[in-house]
Design a protein around this motif. Structure first.
Motif, mmCIF file in Angstrom:
data_model
loop_
_atom_site.group_PDB
_atom_site.id
_atom_site.type_symbol
_atom_site.label_atom_id
_atom_site.label_comp_id
_atom_site.label_asym_id
_atom_site.label_seq_id
_atom_site.Cartn_x
_atom_site.Cartn_y
_atom_site.Cartn_z
ATOM 1 N N LEU A 116 0.833 -1.204 0.000
ATOM 2 C CA LEU A 116 0.000 0.000 0.000
ATOM 3 C C LEU A 116 0.870 1.257 0.000
ATOM 4 O O LEU A 116 0.636 2.189 -0.785
ATOM 5 N N LEU A 117 1.888 1.291 0.835
ATOM 6 C CA LEU A 117 2.779 2.455 0.890
ATOM 7 C C LEU A 117 3.540 2.637 -0.419
ATOM 8 O O LEU A 117 3.763 3.758 -0.870
ATOM 9 N N ARG A 118 3.929 1.529 -1.052
ATOM 10 C CA ARG A 118 4.655 1.609 -2.332
ATOM 11 C C ARG A 118 3.791 2.207 -3.444
ATOM 12 O O ARG A 118 4.312 2.714 -4.425
ATOM 13 N N ALA A 119 2.474 2.174 -3.283
ATOM 14 C CA ALA A 119 1.588 2.779 -4.282
ATOM 15 C C ALA A 119 1.807 4.289 -4.376
ATOM 16 O O ALA A 119 1.432 4.905 -5.373
ATOM 17 N N PHE A 120 2.440 4.884 -3.367
ATOM 18 C CA PHE A 120 2.680 6.325 -3.350
ATOM 19 C C PHE A 120 4.108 6.690 -3.752
ATOM 20 O O PHE A 120 4.467 7.865 -3.752
ATOM 21 N N VAL A 121 4.904 5.710 -4.097
ATOM 22 C CA VAL A 121 6.294 5.941 -4.489
ATOM 23 C C VAL A 121 6.344 6.339 -5.962
ATOM 24 O O VAL A 121 5.735 5.693 -6.813
ATOM 25 N N LEU A 122 7.063 7.418 -6.252
ATOM 26 C CA LEU A 122 7.235 7.859 -7.640
ATOM 27 C C LEU A 122 8.291 7.007 -8.331
ATOM 28 O O LEU A 122 9.288 6.639 -7.712
ATOM 29 N N PRO A 123 8.115 6.716 -9.612
ATOM 30 C CA PRO A 123 9.164 6.016 -10.361
ATOM 31 C C PRO A 123 10.445 6.854 -10.361
ATOM 32 O O PRO A 123 10.379 8.092 -10.305
ATOM 33 N N PRO A 124 11.618 6.219 -10.427
ATOM 34 C CA PRO A 124 12.887 6.958 -10.348
ATOM 35 C C PRO A 124 13.011 8.112 -11.341
ATOM 36 O O PRO A 124 13.496 9.185 -10.990
ATOM 37 N N GLU A 125 12.558 7.913 -12.586
ATOM 38 C CA GLU A 125 12.716 8.987 -13.580
ATOM 39 C C GLU A 125 11.870 10.214 -13.209
ATOM 40 O O GLU A 125 12.305 11.357 -13.387
ATOM 41 N N GLU A 126 10.683 10.003 -12.672
ATOM 42 C CA GLU A 126 9.855 11.136 -12.235
ATOM 43 C C GLU A 126 10.477 11.818 -11.025
ATOM 44 O O GLU A 126 10.500 13.037 -10.930
ATOM 45 N N ARG A 127 10.983 11.009 -10.093
ATOM 46 C CA ARG A 127 11.613 11.562 -8.896
ATOM 47 C C ARG A 127 12.839 12.401 -9.264
ATOM 48 O O ARG A 127 13.034 13.498 -8.753
ATOM 49 N N ASP A 128 13.658 11.917 -10.211
ATOM 50 C CA ASP A 128 14.853 12.660 -10.625
ATOM 51 C C ASP A 128 14.477 13.981 -11.280
ATOM 52 O O ASP A 128 15.113 15.004 -11.042
#
Length: 167
Positions: A116-128
């Motif tokens: 559930l928490l991982r559903a809020f994690v941005l993909p690395p390219e978006e985060r960068d």
């Protein structure tokens, strides 16, 4: 009940040595090591440091640079919630981490909450891309409020990686 013979104990100790010194580390020992790394990396101020800052700036609120939360009493807490919640203001990061012994298993409820928490994690390219925009003098309005959320299961063998993540 199985008895452990002297030969069996020696074999087991040899296996543990082969795995390295962290193999026998308990979850609470790992948690304390993570706390030390987090304090050194600016994730947390000890209460006495907050009091000292308050005395230097009387009448002004002390803004915490970060927080490391680990529930010590799980009574009435959400079952399966990760062992560590780390928050740092300067780079707008939140880390949820489940601490496990080297051979520890993630229980089903823990796995559900981590997913559930991982559903809020941005993909690395978006985060960068966001981090690059955040470094700009005037980041676009909606982007400067985005928080980086990271979710981990950490084991003793992960300590070098944990140190890198917390920097």
């Amino acid at each position: 009940m199985t008895r452990l013979t002297t030969r069996g104990l020696a074999k087991l100790q040899g296996q543990m040595t082969a795995l390295g010194p962290d193999a026998a580390m308990t979850e609470s020992e790992l948690s304390r090591e993570i706390d030390k790394l987090a304090i050194r990396a600016g994730w947390h101020l000890r209460p006495k440091d907050v009091d000292e800052l308050a005395s230097l700036q009387p009448g002004e609120p002390v803004l915490l640079p970060g927080l490391v939360f680990h529930p010590t009493i799980m009574y009435r807490s959400e079952p399966g919630w990760p062992d560590k919640t780390l928050i740092r203001r300067r780079d707008r990061r939140i880390i949820f981490a489940e601490c496990k012994r080297q051979d520890g298993k993630v229980r089903p409820r823990q796995a559900q909450i981590l997913e559930l928490l991982r559903a809020f994690v941005l993909p690395p390219e978006e985060r960068d891309a966001i981090q690059a925009w955040l470094g700009a003098p005037q980041p676009p309005e909606p982007l400067h409020r985005i928080t980086a959320i990271e979710v981990f299961v950490w084991r003793p063998s992960d300590l070098p990686e944990i140190e890198r993540v917390l920097r």
